[in-house]
Design a protein around this motif. Sequence first.
Motif, PDB file in Angstrom:
ATOM      1  N   GLY A  75     -55.853   0.906  14.504  1.00  0.00           N
ATOM      2  CA  GLY A  75     -55.952   1.466  15.845  1.00  0.00           C
ATOM      3  C   GLY A  75     -56.512   0.509  16.879  1.00  0.00           C
ATOM      4  N   LEU A  76     -57.047  -0.630  16.447  1.00  0.00           N
ATOM      5  CA  LEU A  76     -57.570  -1.606  17.411  1.00  0.00           C
ATOM      6  C   LEU A  76     -56.454  -2.536  17.865  1.00  0.00           C
ATOM      7  CD1 LEU A  76     -61.019  -2.799  16.045  1.00  0.00           C
ATOM      8  CD2 LEU A  76     -60.579  -1.389  18.019  1.00  0.00           C
ATOM      9  N   GLN A  77     -56.560  -3.019  19.086  1.00  0.00           N
ATOM     10  CA  GLN A  77     -55.582  -3.953  19.611  1.00  0.00           C
ATOM     11  C   GLN A  77     -55.844  -5.348  19.035  1.00  0.00           C
ATOM     12  OE1 GLN A  77     -55.896  -3.665  23.823  1.00  0.00           O
ATOM     13  NE2 GLN A  77     -55.148  -1.567  23.896  1.00  0.00           N
ATOM     14  N   HIS A  78     -54.773  -6.138  18.911  1.00  0.00           N
ATOM     15  CA  HIS A  78     -54.891  -7.456  18.295  1.00  0.00           C
ATOM     16  C   HIS A  78     -55.744  -8.420  19.117  1.00  0.00           C
ATOM     17  CE1 HIS A  78     -52.217  -6.721  14.956  1.00  0.00           C
ATOM     18  NE2 HIS A  78     -51.384  -6.105  15.790  1.00  0.00           N
ATOM     19  N   ASN A  79     -55.761  -8.246  20.446  1.00  0.00           N
ATOM     20  CA  ASN A  79     -56.550  -9.173  21.251  1.00  0.00           C
ATOM     21  C   ASN A  79     -58.055  -8.974  21.063  1.00  0.00           C
ATOM     22  OD1 ASN A  79     -56.768  -6.827  22.673  1.00  0.00           O
ATOM     23  ND2 ASN A  79     -56.257  -7.703  24.672  1.00  0.00           N
ATOM     24  N   VAL A  80     -58.476  -7.845  20.475  1.00  0.00           N
ATOM     25  CA  VAL A  80     -59.893  -7.637  20.173  1.00  0.00           C
ATOM     26  C   VAL A  80     -60.346  -8.658  19.135  1.00  0.00           C
ATOM     27  CG1 VAL A  80     -61.571  -6.036  19.164  1.00  0.00           C
ATOM     28  CG2 VAL A  80     -59.866  -5.199  20.773  1.00  0.00           C
ATOM     29  N   LEU A  81     -59.525  -8.861  18.108  1.00  0.00           N
ATOM     30  CA  LEU A  81     -59.849  -9.844  17.077  1.00  0.00           C
ATOM     31  C   LEU A  81     -59.810 -11.260  17.643  1.00  0.00           C
ATOM     32  CD1 LEU A  81     -60.642  -9.968  14.110  1.00  0.00           C
ATOM     33  CD2 LEU A  81     -58.224 -10.200  13.531  1.00  0.00           C
ATOM     34  N   LYS A  82     -58.886 -11.538  18.559  1.00  0.00           N
ATOM     35  CA  LYS A  82     -58.824 -12.853  19.205  1.00  0.00           C
ATOM     36  C   LYS A  82     -60.097 -13.122  20.001  1.00  0.00           C
ATOM     37  CE  LYS A  82     -53.813 -13.071  19.710  1.00  0.00           C
ATOM     38  NZ  LYS A  82     -52.705 -13.066  20.671  1.00  0.00           N
ATOM     39  N   LYS A  83     -60.541 -12.126  20.752  1.00  0.00           N
ATOM     40  CA  LYS A  83     -61.770 -12.275  21.534  1.00  0.00           C
ATOM     41  C   LYS A  83     -62.978 -12.447  20.628  1.00  0.00           C
ATOM     42  CE  LYS A  83     -60.438  -9.647  25.630  1.00  0.00           C
ATOM     43  NZ  LYS A  83     -60.735  -8.470  26.458  1.00  0.00           N
ATOM     44  N   LEU A  84     -62.995 -11.735  19.517  1.00  0.00           N
ATOM     45  CA  LEU A  84     -64.098 -11.855  18.569  1.00  0.00           C
ATOM     46  C   LEU A  84     -64.136 -13.258  17.972  1.00  0.00           C
ATOM     47  CD1 LEU A  84     -66.388 -10.261  17.192  1.00  0.00           C
ATOM     48  CD2 LEU A  84     -64.764  -9.644  15.398  1.00  0.00           C
ATOM     49  N   LYS A  86     -63.102 -15.988  19.311  1.00  0.00           N
ATOM     50  CA  LYS A  86     -63.512 -16.949  20.348  1.00  0.00           C
ATOM     51  C   LYS A  86     -64.971 -16.774  20.753  1.00  0.00           C
ATOM     52  CE  LYS A  86     -58.942 -17.420  22.384  1.00  0.00           C
ATOM     53  NZ  LYS A  86     -58.110 -17.170  23.574  1.00  0.00           N
ATOM     54  N   GLY A  87     -65.606 -15.724  20.260  1.00  0.00           N
ATOM     55  CA  GLY A  87     -67.009 -15.487  20.604  1.00  0.00           C
ATOM     56  C   GLY A  87     -67.195 -14.900  21.987  1.00  0.00           C
ATOM     57  N   GLN A  88     -66.205 -14.166  22.475  1.00  0.00           N
ATOM     58  CA  GLN A  88     -66.284 -13.611  23.818  1.00  0.00           C
ATOM     59  C   GLN A  88     -67.143 -12.362  23.891  1.00  0.00           C
ATOM     60  OE1 GLN A  88     -62.233 -13.214  25.187  1.00  0.00           O
ATOM     61  NE2 GLN A  88     -62.079 -15.384  25.672  1.00  0.00           N
ATOM     62  N   PHE A  89     -67.480 -11.776  22.757  1.00  0.00           N
ATOM     63  CA  PHE A  89     -68.436 -10.675  22.743  1.00  0.00           C
ATOM     64  C   PHE A  89     -69.812 -11.319  22.590  1.00  0.00           C
ATOM     65  CE2 PHE A  89     -64.600  -8.625  21.110  1.00  0.00           C
ATOM     66  CZ  PHE A  89     -64.561  -7.475  21.862  1.00  0.00           C
ATOM     67  N   GLY A  90     -70.752 -10.921  23.402  1.00  0.00           N
ATOM     68  CA  GLY A  90     -72.098 -11.485  23.288  1.00  0.00           C
ATOM     69  C   GLY A  90     -72.762 -11.042  21.991  1.00  0.00           C
ATOM     70  N   LEU A  91     -73.435 -11.960  21.331  1.00  0.00           N
ATOM     71  CA  LEU A  91     -74.120 -11.617  20.082  1.00  0.00           C
ATOM     72  C   LEU A  91     -75.420 -10.893  20.397  1.00  0.00           C
ATOM     73  CD1 LEU A  91     -73.604 -14.863  17.973  1.00  0.00           C
ATOM     74  CD2 LEU A  91     -72.412 -12.683  17.784  1.00  0.00           C
TER      75      LEU A  91
END
Length: 189
Positions: A75-84, A86-91
Motif C-alpha cells: 500500500g505504500l508508494q515506491h517513492n517512499v522507499l526512494k526517499k528513505l 536517500k535519507g530525506q526523512f529526518g532521523l
Amino acid sequence: MSKKKLTIEDSDLFRQAIGKVHAVKSDKVLLTADAKPKPYPKAQIINVEEHLSGEAGFDIDKVGLEDSLSFMAPGLQHNVLKKLRKGQFGLDAEIDLHGLNSNEARRQLLHFLHDCVEDGCRCVHIVHGKGYRSTDNHPVLKNNLNLWLRQHKDVQAFCSAPPKDGGTGALFVLLQLSEKYGANETKLD
C-alpha cells in the motif's frame, strides 16, 4: 543515667529562642478534603512482543555480509522507499545492536521501536553491524532484523543505510505514526 540540670542562663536562652508559647486547646486534628493526594493511574505493563505479527510465512532468503536490505509494506508508494534510501526523512532516534546476542537484540529492538512510536518518531537508524564475526559469513543479527522488522506492525518500510551512515551494517526504518500524533491525517508522498 542521671538527668541533666539546666542553668538559669541556659533556661533563659532557651525561652528567648522559642519565643511566645500558647497552650493547645484541642488535641484533635481535623482533616480537610483538599489534603487528599490526587489519584494517578497505574502504569500498564506493556507487552512489546504483541507488536510482532508472529507470521512465519515470510519467504525471505538469508542475506550475506554485503547484501542490502529493503522492505516496503503493501500500500505504500515506491517513492517512499526512494526517499528513505536517500535519507530525506529526518532521523529521530538511533540504536546500536553491535555485539548483542539474538535474544537481547530482539528485546532491545522491540522496546526501542515501542518507545519511538510512543514518542512520535518517524524515521529511526538501527545499527546491526555487518556480521564479520559470524560463522559461515551469514550475519545473525542482520538476518534476524530482516525478519523481525517485516513482522512488526509499526514498521512501514526499511532499507540499508547509505555508506556514510553504516552502509549494509545499518538500516533506516520508517515507522507508522501513533494515533495520538494524527496518523489518520498523515499522507505519504
